[in-house]
Design an enzyme around this catalytic site. Structure first.
Site, PDB file in Angstrom:
ATOM      1  N   GLY A 148       0.820  -1.208   0.000  1.00 54.71           N
ATOM      2  CA  GLY A 148       0.000   0.000   0.000  1.00 54.71           C
ATOM      3  C   GLY A 148       0.850   1.251   0.000  1.00 54.71           C
ATOM      4  N   GLY A 149       0.337   2.269   0.681  1.00 56.71           N
ATOM      5  CA  GLY A 149       1.029   3.556   0.717  1.00 56.71           C
ATOM      6  C   GLY A 149       2.441   3.446   1.273  1.00 56.71           C
TER       7      GLY A 149
ATOM      8  N   GLY B  48      17.205  14.065 -32.815  1.00 52.33           N
ATOM      9  CA  GLY B  48      16.947  14.507 -31.437  1.00 52.33           C
ATOM     10  C   GLY B  48      17.679  13.642 -30.431  1.00 52.33           C
ATOM     11  N   ALA B  49      17.883  12.363 -30.800  1.00 54.59           N
ATOM     12  CA  ALA B  49      18.552  11.456 -29.869  1.00 54.59           C
ATOM     13  C   ALA B  49      20.024  11.847 -29.701  1.00 54.59           C
ATOM     14  CB  ALA B  49      18.419  10.024 -30.345  1.00 54.59           C
TER      15      ALA B  49
HETATM   16  C1  HXC Z   1      -0.926  -4.284  13.054  1.00 52.57           C
HETATM   17  C2  HXC Z   1      -0.084  -6.145  12.010  1.00 52.57           C
HETATM   18  C3  HXC Z   1      -0.156  -5.488  10.762  1.00 52.57           C
HETATM   19  C4  HXC Z   1      -0.662  -4.152  10.736  1.00 52.57           C
HETATM   20  C5  HXC Z   1       0.640  -7.451  10.446  1.00 52.57           C
HETATM   21  N1  HXC Z   1       0.409  -7.346  11.757  1.00 52.57           N
HETATM   22  N2  HXC Z   1       0.283  -6.326   9.804  1.00 52.57           N
HETATM   23  N3  HXC Z   1      -0.456  -5.540  13.133  1.00 52.57           N
HETATM   24  N4  HXC Z   1      -1.021  -3.597  11.900  1.00 52.57           N
HETATM   25  N5  HXC Z   1      -0.739  -3.484   9.594  1.00 52.57           N
HETATM   26  C6  HXC Z   1       0.652  -8.343  12.776  1.00 52.57           C
HETATM   27  C7  HXC Z   1      -0.295  -9.527  12.716  1.00 52.57           C
HETATM   28  O1  HXC Z   1      -1.479  -9.240  13.398  1.00 52.57           O
HETATM   29  C8  HXC Z   1       0.524 -10.614  13.402  1.00 52.57           C
HETATM   30  O2  HXC Z   1       0.454 -10.398  14.787  1.00 52.57           O
HETATM   31  C9  HXC Z   1       1.934 -10.290  12.976  1.00 52.57           C
HETATM   32  O3  HXC Z   1       1.923  -8.919  12.556  1.00 52.57           O
HETATM   33  C10 HXC Z   1       2.439 -11.117  11.831  1.00 52.57           C
HETATM   34  O4  HXC Z   1       1.451 -11.053  10.795  1.00 52.57           O
HETATM   35  P1  HXC Z   1       0.949 -12.344  10.010  1.00 52.57           P
HETATM   36  O5  HXC Z   1      -0.250 -11.944   9.273  1.00 52.57           O
HETATM   37  O6  HXC Z   1       0.871 -13.503  10.929  1.00 52.57           O
HETATM   38  O7  HXC Z   1       2.197 -12.591   9.039  1.00 52.57           O
HETATM   39  P2  HXC Z   1       2.190 -13.108   7.547  1.00 52.57           P
HETATM   40  O8  HXC Z   1       1.288 -14.295   7.415  1.00 52.57           O
HETATM   41  O9  HXC Z   1       3.623 -13.280   7.194  1.00 52.57           O
HETATM   42  O10 HXC Z   1       1.559 -11.943   6.681  1.00 52.57           O
HETATM   43  C11 HXC Z   1       2.216 -10.687   6.583  1.00 52.57           C
HETATM   44  C12 HXC Z   1       1.281  -9.656   5.914  1.00 52.57           C
HETATM   45  C13 HXC Z   1      -0.103  -9.652   6.644  1.00 52.57           C
HETATM   46  C14 HXC Z   1       1.084 -10.052   4.431  1.00 52.57           C
HETATM   47  C15 HXC Z   1       1.974  -8.326   5.964  1.00 52.57           C
HETATM   48  O11 HXC Z   1       0.163  -9.545   8.039  1.00 52.57           O
HETATM   49  C16 HXC Z   1      -0.970  -8.528   6.231  1.00 52.57           C
HETATM   50  O12 HXC Z   1      -1.632  -8.606   5.202  1.00 52.57           O
HETATM   51  N6  HXC Z   1      -1.038  -7.503   7.096  1.00 52.57           N
HETATM   52  C17 HXC Z   1      -1.914  -6.389   6.858  1.00 52.57           C
HETATM   53  C18 HXC Z   1      -1.447  -5.540   5.747  1.00 52.57           C
HETATM   54  C19 HXC Z   1      -2.252  -4.286   5.637  1.00 52.57           C
HETATM   55  O13 HXC Z   1      -3.415  -4.356   5.174  1.00 52.57           O
HETATM   56  N7  HXC Z   1      -1.731  -3.179   6.211  1.00 52.57           N
HETATM   57  C20 HXC Z   1      -2.416  -1.967   6.337  1.00 52.57           C
HETATM   58  C21 HXC Z   1      -2.388  -1.354   5.001  1.00 52.57           C
HETATM   59  S1  HXC Z   1      -3.023   0.244   5.014  1.00 52.57           S
HETATM   60  P3  HXC Z   1       0.548 -11.582  15.844  1.00 52.57           P
HETATM   61  O14 HXC Z   1       0.283 -10.902  17.158  1.00 52.57           O
HETATM   62  O15 HXC Z   1      -0.462 -12.574  15.455  1.00 52.57           O
HETATM   63  O16 HXC Z   1       1.948 -12.112  15.726  1.00 52.57           O
HETATM   64  C22 HXC Z   1      -1.664   1.112   4.919  1.00 52.57           C
HETATM   65  C23 HXC Z   1      -1.932   2.553   4.666  1.00 52.57           C
HETATM   66  C24 HXC Z   1      -0.661   3.276   4.647  1.00 52.57           C
HETATM   67  O17 HXC Z   1      -0.597   0.645   5.038  1.00 52.57           O
HETATM   68  C25 HXC Z   1      -0.894   4.554   3.985  1.00 52.57           C
HETATM   69  C26 HXC Z   1       0.342   5.335   3.940  1.00 52.57           C
HETATM   70  C27 HXC Z   1       0.176   6.456   2.978  1.00 52.57           C
END
Ligand code: HXC
Length: 517
Positions: A172-173, A407-408
């Site tokens: 994402g961002g 031009g190149a």
């Molecule tokens: C809080 C998070 C987290 C998040 C992961 N965790 N992402 N906690 N906020 N964004 C935590 C999980 O709950 C888990 O905690 C631990 O990290 C490991 O994650 P898993 O899912 O078990 O790991 P994995 O299977 O390897 O998957 C990794 C992942 C997945 C693909 C990154 O975790 C995921 O899809 N996370 C969410 C991604 C997302 O949607 N992020 C927000 C995007 S919005 P525990 O306690 O169980 O160990 C954004 C906006 C930004 O980013 C804008 C900026 C401009």
């Protein structure tokens, strides 16, 4: 009176707890999977014992949803300053074992504080990105945190080099912080980077794709052009970082790390003469030319697998650090297209802002003709190259090897575009267009009416080439500095670099130009 033992014991305990991230078992589990921990990665970058950690005892704001009783070691990021190859370096490394390396308010503040420090002291910044993105529990605090990181990425841009290593998810961002930095190194197999993942794409558009197609290191290195280097693993990413830094100054008021060779080796390189194909239409492998000009053939190519019709990268010429930009006639005949223009314009601007002289090797038949190119905006993209070269005030040395058409020719840093020294090989063809094309346009009727049209056309092409494309014609008009034998190139470039290193050029004061982005 010595300090009471209890204080020291508490410090030791707190350090050990914080350094263990989410716990020794989680760190060990990572290592078993062949993955490095956040601290292991920093260990690959810094000289042992020199890393001073900042914010080891940081933790998240405990008032967030469902997090009241949780502790997040270091708030999921390790930050600090140390020495790498004798130079000061600031670095952060996101700790995936702690809340998935997610970015919350304190996490962002640690990265921002580091960037502001790097700005003050003038040292490069390296970031290992391994994160689930915005910490969901912290809501808009984490969004704001990203905003603060992006703002500082831009603040330090052009002042100190910024290198992003993507060694885990970068979704994402969150991908925009690496994208705002100067170079991105992605680790094969363990990382991905995307704005919208496959599920979101399918839900929004119905299009099906895999993560590998849109977010892998290979996809970004070969198709999107978003990244600059692919690493085999984390240690390799750190190695590439250090190699890259070996060509860069620590900041924009320093010279790059030149190590001038004395005395200069001015001996000819006869092997260079043998590289030139006898037929102008046969490709000349530009890597072979670069390898003979740069010290030890050591060339750090940037974006090797994207827009391969142009080659860019760092090297030294008799000790002087240079950025090389060269047409590769073995790919798309060396034409400039949209991607080649973007790739080289960005590289030129990076070199200029960090005082790195430019060496341009020209073998270009023109801009790539095609509907896609025109509709894709080749005018706008090609203009970036013209803009970048004309705006660059670093030493600019150009060598015209063979074709330099239209031009190149200008877009590859001709004298008119501000090159300080321009050499041409005797095989150079400098012209508004190729002889074949020019004759077809100018003498269509005469050729058709000739007794032997083929011969008439060949004679006209030969005459046109001789009269209008010859490097001696260009030399007569002072468009080039000298015609040199290919064998003399290495020595000529080395001398020209030494003679232009003290170049000072001032431009009218302004906020910035309006490069056609
Ligand atoms: C809080 C998070 C987290 C998040 C992961 N965790 N992402 N906690 N906020 N964004 C935590 C999980 O709950 C888990 O905690 C631990 O990290 C490991 O994650 P898993 O899912 O078990 O790991 P994995 O299977 O390897 O998957 C990794 C992942 C997945 C693909 C990154 O975790 C995921 O899809 N996370 C969410 C991604 C997302 O949607 N992020 C927000 C995007 S919005 P525990 O306690 O169980 O160990 C954004 C906006 C930004 O980013 C804008 C900026 C401009």
């Amino acid at each position: 009176m010595p300090i009471p033992k209890a204080f020291l014991e508490e410090l030791k305990k707190r350090r050990a707890t914080a350094q263990a991230g989410a716990g020794e078992d989680k760190l060990e589990a990572r290592r078993k999977k062949g993955l490095m921990t956040a601290r292991d990665r920093l260990g690959e970058l810094f000289t042992a014992g020199t890393f001073q950690e900042w914010g080891l005892h940081a933790d998240h704001d405990c008032h967030h949803f469902g997090m009241e009783s949780k502790s997040l070691a270091g708030d999921a990021v390790v930050t600090g300053v140390g020495m790498a190859d004798g130079r000061v370096l600031a670095a952060f490394s996101q700790d995936f074992t702690v809340a998935g390396g997610s970015l919350g308010r304190i996490h962002a503040k640690k990265i921002c504080d580091l960037m502001e420090y790097a700005l003050k002291v003038g040292c490069p910044i390296v970031g290992f990105n391994d994160s689930g993105g915005a910490r969901i529990q912290e809501g808009d605090d984490s969004l704001s945190g990203y905003g603060q990181v992006f703002f500082r990425n831009v603040l330090v841009s052009g002042v100190v080099p910024q290198i992003a290593i993507v060694c885990g998810p970068c979704a994402g961002g969150a991908a925009y912080s690496p994208a705002l930095m100067d170079f991105i190194i992605m680790v094969k197999g363990t990382s991905n980077m995307f704005i919208c993942g496959p599920e979101v794409i399918q839900a929004a558009t119905g299009q099906k794709c895999t993560m590998d197609e849109i977010g892998s290191a290979t996809a970004h290195a070969t198709v999107s052009g978003n990244i600059h280097f692919v690493a085999e693993n984390d240690a390799h990413a750190a190695q590439i970082t250090r190699k890259l830094l070996s060509y860069l100054p620590s900041n924009n008021v320093m010279d790059p790390p030149h190590s001038p060779v004395t005395p200069l080796d001015l001996s000819p390189d006869p092997g260079m003469n043998d590289l030139v194909p006898s037929q102008a239409k046969d490709p000349l492998d530009i890597y072979k030319v670069i390898a003979r000009i740069v010290d030890g053939g050591d060339f750090l190519e940037v974006q090797r697998d994207w827009a391969r019709n142009i080659v860019v990268g760092f090297a030294r010429v008799q000790g002087i650090v240079v950025g090389v930009i060269a047409n590769q006639s073995a790919v798309k005949a060396g034409t400039l297209d949209i991607d080649a223009s973007d790739k080289s314009a960005r590289f030129i601007r990076f070199c200029n802002v960090f005082n790195i002289p430019l060496v341009t090797l020209v073998d270009v038949p023109g801009f790539l003709p095609g509907v896609q190119q025109e509709r894709g905006g080749i005018i706008r993209h090609g203009a970036k190259m013209l803009f970048a070269y004309a705006a660059a005030t670093v030493p600019k040395i150009t060598v015209i090897l063979r074709k330099a058409y239209g031009g190149a020719y200008l877009a590859m840093c001709s004298a008119d575009m501000g090159a300080d020294v321009v050499y041409a090989w005797p095989t150079a063809e400098i012209a508004v267009m190729g002889a074949e094309g020019a004759v077809k346009i100018l003498y269509k009727r005469e050729i058709a009416a000739a007794a032997d049209p083929k011969k008439a056309e060949a004679d006209l092409v030969a005459e046109y080439r001789d009269r209008f494309c010859s490097p001696y014609e260009a030399a007569k008009k002072a468009m080039i500095t000298d015609v040199i034998e290919p064998a003399e190139t290495r020595a000529a470039v080395a001398l020209a670099l030494r003679a232009t290193l003290t170049k000072r050029e001032t431009r009218p004061p302004k906020k910035h130009g309006t490069i056609p982005l």
